[in-house]
Design a protein around this motif. Structure first.
Motif, PDB file in Angstrom:
ATOM      1  N   VAL A  96      -7.419   3.593  -3.782  1.00 33.39           N
ATOM      2  CA  VAL A  96      -6.228   4.059  -3.719  1.00 33.39           C
ATOM      3  C   VAL A  96      -6.195   4.639  -5.123  1.00 33.39           C
ATOM      4  O   VAL A  96      -5.868   5.161  -5.983  1.00 33.39           O
ATOM      5  N   LEU A  97      -6.508   3.154  -6.224  1.00 35.78           N
ATOM      6  CA  LEU A  97      -6.621   3.404  -7.804  1.00 35.78           C
ATOM      7  C   LEU A  97      -7.107   4.860  -8.317  1.00 35.78           C
ATOM      8  O   LEU A  97      -6.942   5.137  -8.874  1.00 35.78           O
ATOM      9  N   ALA A  98      -8.170   4.349  -7.663  1.00 33.82           N
ATOM     10  CA  ALA A  98      -9.765   6.163  -7.953  1.00 33.82           C
ATOM     11  C   ALA A  98      -8.571   7.114  -7.486  1.00 33.82           C
ATOM     12  O   ALA A  98      -8.489   8.313  -7.829  1.00 33.82           O
ATOM     13  N   ALA A  99      -8.140   6.925  -6.400  1.00 30.44           N
ATOM     14  CA  ALA A  99      -7.617   7.917  -5.337  1.00 30.44           C
ATOM     15  C   ALA A  99      -6.376   8.650  -6.326  1.00 30.44           C
ATOM     16  O   ALA A  99      -5.912   9.744  -7.003  1.00 30.44           O
ATOM     17  N   ASP A 100      -5.643   7.814  -6.656  1.00 26.39           N
ATOM     18  CA  ASP A 100      -4.284   8.435  -7.318  1.00 26.39           C
ATOM     19  C   ASP A 100      -3.685   7.780  -8.466  1.00 26.39           C
ATOM     20  O   ASP A 100      -2.470   9.065  -9.537  1.00 26.39           O
ATOM     21  N   THR A 101      -4.469   6.953  -9.368  1.00 29.37           N
ATOM     22  CA  THR A 101      -3.745   6.649 -10.917  1.00 29.37           C
ATOM     23  C   THR A 101      -3.834   7.922 -11.790  1.00 29.37           C
ATOM     24  O   THR A 101      -2.836   7.944 -12.564  1.00 29.37           O
ATOM     25  N   LEU A 102      -4.649   9.337 -11.275  1.00 33.82           N
ATOM     26  CA  LEU A 102      -4.452   9.904 -12.890  1.00 33.82           C
ATOM     27  C   LEU A 102      -3.324  11.300 -12.492  1.00 33.82           C
ATOM     28  O   LEU A 102      -2.534  11.272 -13.085  1.00 33.82           O
ATOM     29  N   SER A 103      -2.813  11.123 -11.247  1.00 33.75           N
ATOM     30  CA  SER A 103      -1.384  11.788 -10.054  1.00 33.75           C
ATOM     31  C   SER A 103      -0.831  11.320 -10.567  1.00 33.75           C
ATOM     32  O   SER A 103       0.450  11.934 -11.300  1.00 33.75           O
ATOM     33  N   ILE A 104      -0.459  10.338 -10.665  1.00 33.59           N
ATOM     34  CA  ILE A 104       0.824   8.972 -10.298  1.00 33.59           C
ATOM     35  C   ILE A 104       0.630   8.774 -12.878  1.00 33.59           C
ATOM     36  O   ILE A 104       1.472   9.538 -12.721  1.00 33.59           O
ATOM     37  N   MET A 107       2.422  12.166 -13.691  1.00 33.07           N
ATOM     38  CA  MET A 107       3.321  12.629 -12.807  1.00 33.07           C
ATOM     39  C   MET A 107       5.131  11.813 -13.969  1.00 33.07           C
ATOM     40  O   MET A 107       5.419  11.611 -14.446  1.00 33.07           O
ATOM     41  N   GLU A 108       3.592  10.875 -14.470  1.00 33.98           N
ATOM     42  CA  GLU A 108       5.153   9.693 -15.153  1.00 33.98           C
ATOM     43  C   GLU A 108       5.181   9.829 -16.756  1.00 33.98           C
ATOM     44  O   GLU A 108       6.405   9.938 -16.896  1.00 33.98           O
ATOM     45  N   VAL A 109       4.100  10.444 -17.227  1.00 38.25           N
ATOM     46  CA  VAL A 109       4.267  11.323 -18.559  1.00 38.25           C
ATOM     47  C   VAL A 109       5.503  12.110 -18.681  1.00 38.25           C
ATOM     48  O   VAL A 109       6.171  12.689 -19.506  1.00 38.25           O
ATOM     49  N   VAL A 110       5.445  13.250 -17.470  1.00 35.97           N
ATOM     50  CA  VAL A 110       5.854  14.837 -17.445  1.00 35.97           C
ATOM     51  C   VAL A 110       7.208  14.351 -17.232  1.00 35.97           C
ATOM     52  O   VAL A 110       8.272  14.437 -17.592  1.00 35.97           O
ATOM     53  N   ASP A 111       7.837  13.278 -16.656  1.00 38.63           N
ATOM     54  CA  ASP A 111       9.127  12.555 -16.130  1.00 38.63           C
ATOM     55  C   ASP A 111      10.035  12.258 -16.816  1.00 38.63           C
ATOM     56  O   ASP A 111      11.292  12.549 -16.928  1.00 38.63           O
ATOM     57  N   PHE A 143       5.925  17.118 -10.352  1.00 38.79           N
ATOM     58  CA  PHE A 143       5.093  17.572  -9.389  1.00 38.79           C
ATOM     59  C   PHE A 143       4.712  19.127  -9.616  1.00 38.79           C
ATOM     60  O   PHE A 143       3.571  18.886  -9.281  1.00 38.79           O
ATOM     61  N   ALA A 144       4.894  19.637 -10.495  1.00 34.62           N
ATOM     62  CA  ALA A 144       4.730  21.130 -11.191  1.00 34.62           C
ATOM     63  C   ALA A 144       2.979  20.911 -11.616  1.00 34.62           C
ATOM     64  O   ALA A 144       1.953  21.394 -11.896  1.00 34.62           O
ATOM     65  N   ALA A 145       3.339  19.689 -12.434  1.00 33.46           N
ATOM     66  CA  ALA A 145       2.207  18.748 -13.820  1.00 33.46           C
ATOM     67  C   ALA A 145       0.468  18.159 -12.524  1.00 33.46           C
ATOM     68  O   ALA A 145      -0.490  18.936 -12.908  1.00 33.46           O
ATOM     69  N   ALA A 146       1.497  17.233 -11.230  1.00 36.20           N
ATOM     70  CA  ALA A 146       0.297  17.082 -11.035  1.00 36.20           C
ATOM     71  C   ALA A 146      -0.211  17.814  -9.683  1.00 36.20           C
ATOM     72  O   ALA A 146      -1.349  17.560  -9.754  1.00 36.20           O
ATOM     73  N   TYR A 147       0.432  18.601  -9.598  1.00 32.94           N
ATOM     74  CA  TYR A 147      -0.144  19.365  -8.124  1.00 32.94           C
ATOM     75  C   TYR A 147      -1.101  20.002  -8.611  1.00 32.94           C
ATOM     76  O   TYR A 147      -2.390  20.282  -8.022  1.00 32.94           O
TER      77      TYR A 147
END
Length: 205
Positions: A96-104, A107-111, A143-147
């Protein structure tokens, strides 16, 4: 010559169709992965803001708490299916750390940037409609940035491609049966209802 050309054309058409199908599958997986991460991030962000407000924390510390909880909930929602599939806790966390870190992180930066740019959204409080409208706008932008990030990761065999291999695991047995299987559509519906409910309550106050 004609037969060879026809066979080559048919093969090319089949290969092209296969690529299109693979592209469609990648986009579908990226959509599901992004919505899944978005739900976890939103839960964490809202929970952090609620706790920060209740404790009277400053804006800076409230943002830190919200971001930390966004990562926590985002990772948790992705870890549960792996645990249900029989993956050990340590291995599941590593995936999960390898899969989701960049996506999250995206999202956090843009949000947070979008929330900061909306006048009064950060300091509006949970009973102010500005907060809920701002949060909806910020999450949409996130969402638009992470997709596209998830699309690229999946095409490279990374991101949620690392967790997808466990999606067709055998039915859970023993204690694993009690680990909730939360569909992305269910999570998104719950998030939408919560945002709408928060907005309605803030308008009524």
């Amino acid at each position: 010559m004609t037969s060879h050309h026809t066979d080559h054309t048919a093969h090319a058409g089949q290969e092209h169709a296969g690529h299109e199908g693979h592209g469609g599958s990648t986009r579908t997986m990226a959509l599901a992965a992004t919505l899944h991460c978005l739900t976890g991030c939103a839960i964490g962000e809202i929970a952090g803001l609620m706790i920060g407000t209740a404790l009277g924390l400053g804006t800076g510390w409230t943002i830190v708490l919200a971001v930390a909880l966004a990562f926590l909930f985002g990772y948790t929602l992705s870890t549960l299916p792996l645990l249900r599939a029989g993956v050990g806790v340590g291995a599941a966390l590593g995936v999960v750390l390898a899969a989701d870190t960049l996506s999250i992180a995206t999202m956090e930066v843009v949000d947070n940037v979008v929330m900061a740019l909306i006048p009064g959204a950060m300091d509006a409080g949970l009973v102010n409609p500005v907060f809920w409208v701002g949060m909806a706008i910020a999450l949409t932008a996130a969402f638009a940035a992470a997709y596209p990030v998830n699309v690229v990761l999946l095409r490279r065999g990374r991101g949620h491609a690392l967790t997808h291999r466990y999606s067709e695991a055998s039915a859970p047995t023993g204690a694993r049966r009690f680990i909730p299987a939360l569909a992305t559509s269910t999570l998104v519906a719950a998030l939408g209802a919560f945002l709408l409910g928060g907005l309605v309550v803030s308008l009524a106050v």
